[in-house]
Design a protein around this motif. Sequence first.
Motif, PDB file in Angstrom:
ATOM      1  N   ALA A 123       0.818  -1.212   0.000  1.00  0.00           N
ATOM      2  CA  ALA A 123       0.000   0.000   0.000  1.00  0.00           C
ATOM      3  C   ALA A 123       0.856   1.268   0.000  1.00  0.00           C
ATOM      4  O   ALA A 123       0.318   2.366  -0.092  1.00  0.00           O
ATOM      5  CB  ALA A 123      -0.926   0.005   1.216  1.00  0.00           C
ATOM      6  N   ARG A 124       2.169   1.103   0.118  1.00  0.00           N
ATOM      7  CA  ARG A 124       3.106   2.241   0.227  1.00  0.00           C
ATOM      8  C   ARG A 124       2.719   3.148   1.397  1.00  0.00           C
ATOM      9  O   ARG A 124       2.670   4.373   1.268  1.00  0.00           O
ATOM     10  CB  ARG A 124       3.184   3.010  -1.073  1.00  0.00           C
ATOM     11  N   MET A 125       2.463   2.486   2.521  1.00  0.00           N
ATOM     12  CA  MET A 125       2.091   3.173   3.756  1.00  0.00           C
ATOM     13  C   MET A 125       2.990   2.650   4.875  1.00  0.00           C
ATOM     14  O   MET A 125       2.613   1.721   5.591  1.00  0.00           O
ATOM     15  CB  MET A 125       0.608   2.917   4.083  1.00  0.00           C
ATOM     16  N   PRO A 126       4.179   3.225   5.046  1.00  0.00           N
ATOM     17  CA  PRO A 126       5.080   2.728   6.094  1.00  0.00           C
ATOM     18  C   PRO A 126       4.520   2.982   7.494  1.00  0.00           C
ATOM     19  O   PRO A 126       3.820   3.957   7.732  1.00  0.00           O
ATOM     20  CB  PRO A 126       6.367   3.515   5.858  1.00  0.00           C
ATOM     21  N   LEU A 127       4.869   2.077   8.394  1.00  0.00           N
ATOM     22  CA  LEU A 127       4.442   2.195   9.784  1.00  0.00           C
ATOM     23  C   LEU A 127       5.349   3.142  10.560  1.00  0.00           C
ATOM     24  O   LEU A 127       6.557   3.168  10.338  1.00  0.00           O
ATOM     25  CB  LEU A 127       4.503   0.825  10.466  1.00  0.00           C
ATOM     26  N   MET A 128       4.764   3.899  11.481  1.00  0.00           N
ATOM     27  CA  MET A 128       5.548   4.753  12.378  1.00  0.00           C
ATOM     28  C   MET A 128       6.309   3.893  13.386  1.00  0.00           C
ATOM     29  O   MET A 128       7.426   4.221  13.772  1.00  0.00           O
ATOM     30  CB  MET A 128       4.632   5.735  13.106  1.00  0.00           C
ATOM     31  N   SER A 129       5.692   2.823  13.863  1.00  0.00           N
ATOM     32  CA  SER A 129       6.363   1.878  14.767  1.00  0.00           C
ATOM     33  C   SER A 129       5.783   0.491  14.516  1.00  0.00           C
ATOM     34  O   SER A 129       4.609   0.344  14.196  1.00  0.00           O
ATOM     35  CB  SER A 129       6.190   2.291  16.228  1.00  0.00           C
ATOM     36  N   TRP A 130       6.627  -0.509  14.658  1.00  0.00           N
ATOM     37  CA  TRP A 130       6.215  -1.888  14.418  1.00  0.00           C
ATOM     38  C   TRP A 130       5.476  -2.413  15.641  1.00  0.00           C
ATOM     39  O   TRP A 130       5.870  -2.131  16.774  1.00  0.00           O
ATOM     40  CB  TRP A 130       7.444  -2.746  14.114  1.00  0.00           C
ATOM     41  N   PRO A 131       4.393  -3.157  15.451  1.00  0.00           N
ATOM     42  CA  PRO A 131       3.613  -3.638  16.597  1.00  0.00           C
ATOM     43  C   PRO A 131       4.386  -4.679  17.410  1.00  0.00           C
ATOM     44  O   PRO A 131       5.131  -5.488  16.867  1.00  0.00           O
ATOM     45  CB  PRO A 131       2.373  -4.254  15.951  1.00  0.00           C
ATOM     46  N   ARG A 132       4.182  -4.609  18.728  1.00  0.00           N
ATOM     47  CA  ARG A 132       4.799  -5.547  19.660  1.00  0.00           C
ATOM     48  C   ARG A 132       3.986  -5.541  20.944  1.00  0.00           C
ATOM     49  O   ARG A 132       3.178  -4.639  21.173  1.00  0.00           O
ATOM     50  CB  ARG A 132       6.244  -5.153  19.948  1.00  0.00           C
ATOM     51  N   CYS A 133       4.235  -6.523  21.779  1.00  0.00           N
ATOM     52  CA  CYS A 133       3.543  -6.585  23.064  1.00  0.00           C
ATOM     53  C   CYS A 133       4.225  -5.633  24.038  1.00  0.00           C
ATOM     54  O   CYS A 133       5.420  -5.778  24.302  1.00  0.00           O
ATOM     55  CB  CYS A 133       3.570  -8.011  23.617  1.00  0.00           C
ATOM     56  N   PRO A 134       3.494  -4.657  24.585  1.00  0.00           N
ATOM     57  CA  PRO A 134       4.094  -3.742  25.563  1.00  0.00           C
ATOM     58  C   PRO A 134       4.116  -4.385  26.947  1.00  0.00           C
ATOM     59  O   PRO A 134       3.411  -5.366  27.204  1.00  0.00           O
ATOM     60  CB  PRO A 134       3.129  -2.550  25.542  1.00  0.00           C
ATOM     61  N   SER A 135       4.886  -3.815  27.829  1.00  0.00           N
ATOM     62  CA  SER A 135       4.841  -4.247  29.228  1.00  0.00           C
ATOM     63  C   SER A 135       3.732  -3.457  29.935  1.00  0.00           C
ATOM     64  O   SER A 135       3.308  -2.397  29.462  1.00  0.00           O
ATOM     65  CB  SER A 135       6.183  -3.986  29.913  1.00  0.00           C
ATOM     66  N   ILE A 136       3.303  -3.977  31.054  1.00  0.00           N
ATOM     67  CA  ILE A 136       2.322  -3.255  31.871  1.00  0.00           C
ATOM     68  C   ILE A 136       2.890  -1.887  32.264  1.00  0.00           C
ATOM     69  O   ILE A 136       2.186  -0.882  32.274  1.00  0.00           O
ATOM     70  CB  ILE A 136       1.961  -4.071  33.136  1.00  0.00           C
ATOM     71  N   HIS A 137       4.195  -1.844  32.539  1.00  0.00           N
ATOM     72  CA  HIS A 137       4.829  -0.595  32.962  1.00  0.00           C
ATOM     73  C   HIS A 137       4.834   0.430  31.823  1.00  0.00           C
ATOM     74  O   HIS A 137       4.665   1.626  32.055  1.00  0.00           O
ATOM     75  CB  HIS A 137       6.235  -0.875  33.484  1.00  0.00           C
ATOM     76  N   GLU A 138       5.020  -0.027  30.587  1.00  0.00           N
ATOM     77  CA  GLU A 138       4.965   0.872  29.426  1.00  0.00           C
ATOM     78  C   GLU A 138       3.553   1.431  29.249  1.00  0.00           C
ATOM     79  O   GLU A 138       3.375   2.627  28.999  1.00  0.00           O
ATOM     80  CB  GLU A 138       5.398   0.126  28.169  1.00  0.00           C
ATOM     81  N   LEU A 139       2.556   0.577  29.385  1.00  0.00           N
ATOM     82  CA  LEU A 139       1.170   1.047  29.283  1.00  0.00           C
ATOM     83  C   LEU A 139       0.867   2.049  30.390  1.00  0.00           C
ATOM     84  O   LEU A 139       0.189   3.047  30.163  1.00  0.00           O
ATOM     85  CB  LEU A 139       0.193  -0.128  29.343  1.00  0.00           C
ATOM     86  N   ASN A 140       1.381   1.784  31.588  1.00  0.00           N
ATOM     87  CA  ASN A 140       1.173   2.702  32.705  1.00  0.00           C
ATOM     88  C   ASN A 140       1.790   4.062  32.390  1.00  0.00           C
ATOM     89  O   ASN A 140       1.170   5.105  32.620  1.00  0.00           O
ATOM     90  CB  ASN A 140       1.772   2.112  33.973  1.00  0.00           C
ATOM     91  N   ALA A 141       3.010   4.068  31.855  1.00  0.00           N
ATOM     92  CA  ALA A 141       3.662   5.331  31.504  1.00  0.00           C
ATOM     93  C   ALA A 141       2.879   6.057  30.414  1.00  0.00           C
ATOM     94  O   ALA A 141       2.678   7.271  30.483  1.00  0.00           O
ATOM     95  CB  ALA A 141       5.095   5.070  31.054  1.00  0.00           C
ATOM     96  N   ASN A 142       2.408   5.330  29.406  1.00  0.00           N
ATOM     97  CA  ASN A 142       1.608   5.941  28.340  1.00  0.00           C
ATOM     98  C   ASN A 142       0.281   6.455  28.880  1.00  0.00           C
ATOM     99  O   ASN A 142      -0.263   7.437  28.379  1.00  0.00           O
ATOM    100  CB  ASN A 142       1.349   4.948  27.214  1.00  0.00           C
TER     101      ASN A 142
END
Length: 175
Positions: A123-142
């Motif tokens: 689609a010629r639509m590059p991703l800003m970041s590749w998907p991955r499983c975050p940690s609970i601590h990362e979700l908390n910070a976000n």
Amino acid sequence: MSYFPLSLLSWQDAVKAVFLGRVHIVSEYDHEIHSPSFQMRLPSVVALKDYVNMDRRPAFTRFHVFLRDGFTCQYCGVQERSENLTFDHVVPRCQGGGTSWENIVTACQACNLSKGGRSPGEARMPLMSWPRCPSIHELNANGQGYPPNYLHESWRDFLYWDTELEGETEGAILQ
């Protein structure tokens, strides 16, 4: 301390958890629900009766995907409220892609429609970041950046412990 709801329950699941004795009701909405023989105010905040270890893998939910991606389309970078966002399979299901942390990203409706059943490269639509499983601590910070006007008023006392209190504090003396 958590800055975001660890789980968002439907009202039906919250009521079921109350009846099964799995949660304590911490706060309620003004709205009541009724059956022919019972009525109760709808729970707005509940607390689990049993401790859940925060080092576990976070639940794969739409809210957590949006939170991981900062409520931002991973194709065009536009930030939206959750009701204006979708999630997109990076490798489309029609090409064998699954629904998992590693294959789902937040997308605005326009980008999701534009990408269709193609890969980002096709689609010629590059991703800003590749998907991955975050940690609970990362979700908390976000979660600290979670949009404040999105939350129901009854949740604020339980989520924003680090916000500045209103009123005069300059020159106050603690006694």
